[in-house]
Design a protein around this motif. Structure first.
Motif, PDB file in Angstrom:
ATOM      1  N   GLY A  20      -9.567   8.643  -4.975  1.00  0.00           N
ATOM      2  CA  GLY A  20      -8.784   8.516  -6.203  1.00  0.00           C
ATOM      3  C   GLY A  20      -8.976   7.165  -6.866  1.00  0.00           C
ATOM      4  N   ALA A  21      -9.029   6.093  -6.069  1.00  0.00           N
ATOM      5  CA  ALA A  21      -9.261   4.759  -6.617  1.00  0.00           C
ATOM      6  C   ALA A  21     -10.681   4.625  -7.168  1.00  0.00           C
ATOM      7  CB  ALA A  21      -9.001   3.707  -5.539  1.00  0.00           C
ATOM      8  N   LEU A  22     -11.678   5.187  -6.470  1.00  0.00           N
ATOM      9  CA  LEU A  22     -13.057   5.093  -6.939  1.00  0.00           C
ATOM     10  C   LEU A  22     -13.242   5.847  -8.255  1.00  0.00           C
ATOM     11  CD1 LEU A  22     -15.137   5.511  -3.653  1.00  0.00           C
ATOM     12  CD2 LEU A  22     -14.829   3.438  -5.019  1.00  0.00           C
ATOM     13  N   VAL A  23     -12.655   7.020  -8.358  1.00  0.00           N
ATOM     14  CA  VAL A  23     -12.776   7.779  -9.609  1.00  0.00           C
ATOM     15  C   VAL A  23     -12.136   7.019 -10.763  1.00  0.00           C
ATOM     16  CG1 VAL A  23     -12.020   9.877 -10.783  1.00  0.00           C
ATOM     17  CG2 VAL A  23     -12.987  10.017  -8.501  1.00  0.00           C
ATOM     18  N   VAL A  43      -2.798   8.365  -6.189  1.00  0.00           N
ATOM     19  CA  VAL A  43      -3.409   7.051  -6.390  1.00  0.00           C
ATOM     20  C   VAL A  43      -4.014   6.943  -7.788  1.00  0.00           C
ATOM     21  CG1 VAL A  43      -5.261   5.528  -5.618  1.00  0.00           C
ATOM     22  CG2 VAL A  43      -3.813   6.658  -3.948  1.00  0.00           C
ATOM     23  N   HIS A  44      -4.703   7.976  -8.223  1.00  0.00           N
ATOM     24  CA  HIS A  44      -5.341   7.934  -9.545  1.00  0.00           C
ATOM     25  C   HIS A  44      -4.303   7.819 -10.655  1.00  0.00           C
ATOM     26  CE1 HIS A  44      -7.340   9.561 -13.168  1.00  0.00           C
ATOM     27  NE2 HIS A  44      -8.408   8.961 -12.671  1.00  0.00           N
ATOM     28  N   LEU A  45      -3.232   8.605 -10.584  1.00  0.00           N
ATOM     29  CA  LEU A  45      -2.207   8.541 -11.622  1.00  0.00           C
ATOM     30  C   LEU A  45      -1.473   7.204 -11.605  1.00  0.00           C
ATOM     31  CD1 LEU A  45      -0.733  12.168 -11.458  1.00  0.00           C
ATOM     32  CD2 LEU A  45      -2.366  11.227 -13.090  1.00  0.00           C
ATOM     33  N   ALA A  46      -1.248   6.650 -10.407  1.00  0.00           N
ATOM     34  CA  ALA A  46      -0.588   5.346 -10.330  1.00  0.00           C
ATOM     35  C   ALA A  46      -1.453   4.253 -10.941  1.00  0.00           C
ATOM     36  CB  ALA A  46      -0.257   5.016  -8.875  1.00  0.00           C
ATOM     37  N   LEU A  47      -2.747   4.249 -10.634  1.00  0.00           N
ATOM     38  CA  LEU A  47      -3.639   3.245 -11.205  1.00  0.00           C
ATOM     39  C   LEU A  47      -3.793   3.425 -12.711  1.00  0.00           C
ATOM     40  CD1 LEU A  47      -6.431   3.092  -8.475  1.00  0.00           C
ATOM     41  CD2 LEU A  47      -4.598   1.445  -8.898  1.00  0.00           C
ATOM     42  N   THR A  48      -3.803   4.671 -13.165  1.00  0.00           N
ATOM     43  CA  THR A  48      -3.901   4.914 -14.607  1.00  0.00           C
ATOM     44  C   THR A  48      -2.666   4.403 -15.330  1.00  0.00           C
ATOM     45  OG1 THR A  48      -5.276   6.870 -14.204  1.00  0.00           O
ATOM     46  CG2 THR A  48      -4.212   6.695 -16.350  1.00  0.00           C
ATOM     47  N   ALA A  49      -1.490   4.611 -14.731  1.00  0.00           N
ATOM     48  CA  ALA A  49      -0.265   4.126 -15.361  1.00  0.00           C
ATOM     49  C   ALA A  49      -0.199   2.601 -15.391  1.00  0.00           C
ATOM     50  CB  ALA A  49       0.950   4.691 -14.625  1.00  0.00           C
ATOM     51  N   LEU A  50      -0.756   1.946 -14.381  1.00  0.00           N
ATOM     52  CA  LEU A  50      -0.672   0.485 -14.304  1.00  0.00           C
ATOM     53  C   LEU A  50      -1.803  -0.217 -15.051  1.00  0.00           C
ATOM     54  CD1 LEU A  50       0.324   0.043 -10.540  1.00  0.00           C
ATOM     55  CD2 LEU A  50       1.802  -0.223 -12.545  1.00  0.00           C
ATOM     56  N   PHE A  51      -3.025   0.287 -14.924  1.00  0.00           N
ATOM     57  CA  PHE A  51      -4.175  -0.436 -15.448  1.00  0.00           C
ATOM     58  C   PHE A  51      -5.021   0.387 -16.407  1.00  0.00           C
ATOM     59  CE2 PHE A  51      -3.413  -1.783 -10.994  1.00  0.00           C
ATOM     60  CZ  PHE A  51      -2.969  -3.070 -11.254  1.00  0.00           C
ATOM     61  N   GLY A  52      -4.625   1.596 -16.723  1.00  0.00           N
ATOM     62  CA  GLY A  52      -5.428   2.431 -17.607  1.00  0.00           C
ATOM     63  C   GLY A  52      -5.391   1.946 -19.041  1.00  0.00           C
ATOM     64  N   PRO A  53      -6.351   2.392 -19.869  1.00  0.00           N
ATOM     65  CA  PRO A  53      -6.374   1.999 -21.281  1.00  0.00           C
ATOM     66  C   PRO A  53      -5.164   2.545 -22.013  1.00  0.00           C
ATOM     67  CG  PRO A  53      -7.977   3.734 -20.861  1.00  0.00           C
ATOM     68  CD  PRO A  53      -7.448   3.314 -19.527  1.00  0.00           C
ATOM     69  N   ARG A  54      -4.636   1.747 -22.910  1.00  0.00           N
ATOM     70  CA  ARG A  54      -3.469   2.128 -23.694  1.00  0.00           C
ATOM     71  C   ARG A  54      -3.915   2.728 -25.023  1.00  0.00           C
ATOM     72  NH1 ARG A  54      -1.896   1.372 -19.360  1.00  0.00           N
ATOM     73  NH2 ARG A  54      -0.134   0.110 -18.646  1.00  0.00           N
ATOM     74  N   ASP A  55      -3.166   3.721 -25.485  1.00  0.00           N
ATOM     75  CA  ASP A  55      -3.439   4.309 -26.791  1.00  0.00           C
ATOM     76  C   ASP A  55      -3.079   3.312 -27.884  1.00  0.00           C
ATOM     77  OD1 ASP A  55      -4.232   6.650 -25.621  1.00  0.00           O
ATOM     78  OD2 ASP A  55      -2.229   7.557 -25.702  1.00  0.00           O
ATOM     79  N   PRO A  56      -3.892   3.217 -28.942  1.00  0.00           N
ATOM     80  CA  PRO A  56      -3.561   2.287 -30.019  1.00  0.00           C
ATOM     81  C   PRO A  56      -2.281   2.692 -30.716  1.00  0.00           C
ATOM     82  CG  PRO A  56      -5.365   3.727 -30.652  1.00  0.00           C
ATOM     83  CD  PRO A  56      -5.115   3.980 -29.200  1.00  0.00           C
ATOM     84  N   GLU A  57      -1.556   1.676 -31.188  1.00  0.00           N
ATOM     85  CA  GLU A  57      -0.314   1.945 -31.899  1.00  0.00           C
ATOM     86  C   GLU A  57      -0.629   2.673 -33.201  1.00  0.00           C
ATOM     87  OE1 GLU A  57       2.685   1.515 -30.939  1.00  0.00           O
ATOM     88  OE2 GLU A  57       2.191   0.531 -29.050  1.00  0.00           O
TER      89      GLU A  57
END
Length: 228
Positions: free
Chosen positions: A108-111, A185-199
């Motif tokens: 999950g972390a590698l993906v 793990v993938h969803l947690a990393l996405t929530a913490l460090f994933g790209p944010r949608d532009p305002e």
């Protein structure tokens, strides 16, 4: 005494001057504007499923290697456990679950590191690929583990000689450990460090500066004149 000046005529616009009017709708951006595109996501998802299925071989080898063996013994007529009070019988399930959780967390972390944009196809691929990897590991462990022909192996070992019981996975729910860990793990990393949608862009008319009001006509004494 000077004659009052006629205010310049303001151009007619269709925009109402009501500040409480609803903002205009902002057109939605195309799907591929902020991401890699649907075709790319589907391709990445297919490669993820294939990669996870191959990685299941690692889990199968580790399961065979690290699982505690269950000793059996034969008296020439029947086969029974050599250590009736031992916990080796449940060790196979526990070892498989722990190894699958570790493999799921790592994959999950590698993906996430390789495909930060994520997307629904990639999340589905993690779940499907993790489940497929667990099935591959389970079936591979049965092939490379102790044989399931207990009678033949008891005769080959001889009376009173302990031999290993076949490797079995009694709790089939253990197959879900890998996909659950990978998704968590993938969803947690996405929530913490994933790209944010532009305002979204500010709707026109809400933050725009107010248009200057036309000067009111005055008489020769400087007194504002009311509407005629």
């Amino acid at each position: 005494m000077t004659a009052p000046h006629t205010p310049p005529q303001q151009p007619h616009t269709n925009q109402p001057s009501d500040p409480w009017q609803a903002p205009p709708r902002v057109p939605a951006e195309p799907y591929a504007a902020g991401g890699p595109g649907l075709a790319t996501e589907v391709r990445d998802a297919a490669l993820t499923v294939l990669g996870l299925a191959v990685t299941g071989i690692v889990l199968g080898v580790l399961w065979v290697w690290l699982t505690p063996h269950v000793p059996l013994i034969s008296d020439g007529k029947s086969v029974f456990l050599d250590d009736t009070e031992g916990e080796q019988a449940i060790g196979a399930d526990g070892t498989f679950i722990l190894l699958a959780l570790a493999c799921g967390a790592v994959t999950g972390a590698l993906v996430f590191l390789l495909r930060r944009h994520g997307g629904i196809p990639l999340v589905v691929a993690l779940a499907v690929g993790g489940l497929l990897a667990s099935v591959v590991a389970w079936r591979l462990g049965l092939v490379f583990g102790p044989g399931d022909d207990v009678v033949a192996r008891a005769k080959a070992a001889g009376e009173g000689v302990a031999f290993d019981a076949p490797l079995e996975l009694n709790a089939k729910g253990a197959l879900l450990a890998w996909p659950i860990a990978a998704l968590a793990v993938h969803l947690a990393l996405t929530a913490l460090f994933g790209p944010r949608d532009p305002e979204p862009a500010q709707a026109a008319g809400w933050d725009a500066p107010q248009a200057p009001q036309p000067p009111q006509p005055k008489d020769g004494y400087g007194t504002p004149q009311g509407p005629s």
